[in-house]
Enzyme design. Sequence first.
Site, PDB file in Angstrom:
ATOM      1  N   HIS A 283      10.610  71.152 -28.240  1.00 50.86           N
ATOM      2  CA  HIS A 283      11.289  70.408 -29.310  1.00 50.86           C
ATOM      3  C   HIS A 283      10.602  70.599 -30.665  1.00 50.86           C
ATOM      4  O   HIS A 283      11.169  70.250 -31.701  1.00 50.86           O
ATOM      5  CB  HIS A 283      11.403  68.920 -28.966  1.00 50.86           C
TER       6      HIS A 283
ATOM      7  N   ASP B   1       9.897  71.047 -21.678  1.00 57.79           N
ATOM      8  CA  ASP B   1       9.589  70.830 -23.098  1.00 57.79           C
ATOM      9  C   ASP B   1       8.378  71.655 -23.520  1.00 57.79           C
ATOM     10  O   ASP B   1       7.460  71.154 -24.177  1.00 57.79           O
ATOM     11  CB  ASP B   1       9.349  69.345 -23.402  1.00 57.79           C
TER      12      ASP B   1
ATOM     13  N   SER C   8       3.007  66.167 -31.681  1.00 58.34           N
ATOM     14  CA  SER C   8       3.669  66.863 -30.580  1.00 58.34           C
ATOM     15  C   SER C   8       3.256  68.330 -30.535  1.00 58.34           C
ATOM     16  O   SER C   8       3.268  69.024 -31.554  1.00 58.34           O
ATOM     17  CB  SER C   8       5.188  66.777 -30.734  1.00 58.34           C
TER      18      SER C   8
END
Length: 288
Positions: free
Chosen positions: A44, A73, A145
């Site tokens: 992402h 992910d 992230s």
Amino acid sequence: MAVTGFGEITEKLRRSTVVIQAGGRGGGSGVIWSSEGSIITNAHVARGTQVSLRLWDGREFDATVACRDPRRDLAALRINATNLPSAFVADSSQVRPGELAIAIGNPLGFVGALTTGVIHAVGPVRGLGSQSWVQADVRLAPGNSGGPLADARGRLIGINTMVAGRLALAIPSNMVRDFLSAGPSDAWLGVTVHPVRIRRSNAVDGFGLVLLELEPRSAASYASLLPGDILLGTEERAFTSLGDLSKVLEGSGPRLLRLEFLRGDYSRVRRVTIQLGDENPLRSLAAA
């Protein structure tokens, strides 16, 4: 309790962490996996086709997305560079609750921000399917992230991915190894979702995934899905967790995915057919 050489440990970890920009959107983080130009981050974070990154020493590179797996992910990037300060990767199966955890990332524009805590657990999280997570009480913010979660010796034990409650969730390093061994995945829906409970006309609570964002030129956008739509599942099976969407995206090669969703009127279930694994997502079809 002081950790011997902690300053040196965190400095090495910072040098193995990169700043990532994808498609002009907000930044994220990544980890230098190998000294020969392999970078690991979240799928992402590395959305779209334009990915650029900056190393700790200030050098900037355009990166190629070597492989991408939305189900896990994870994304692997490649840059044309050698002799990079790669992270030392630990065996995440040896991580135990109570151990010190270190997270490095680039939240809210702060490059190389450091936060520490302890490991809470290693395993699945309720509501997120059967996937195992390294769960720690380190503080993460947008931009963390894709960055490293490390142990007290600075060894990589996970890739920071999301926050659930007050805990940071990281993809275990062993799962990253499995991802790199498995090769590329072509199932890219191009959405950011959040689990919600919905009440419909029959007064029965149900589960859904509300679309928060759609990536431009993604399969979902070409299929005319919109932010605010709520995915209910496929025609064969309703979603009961975030992991169910990942499961239906598994596979490779051109294929059709038929989803049911709500838009505005909760009494009317809509359906959409999405083309996955196709270089021409314009062939995706939407149905009312």
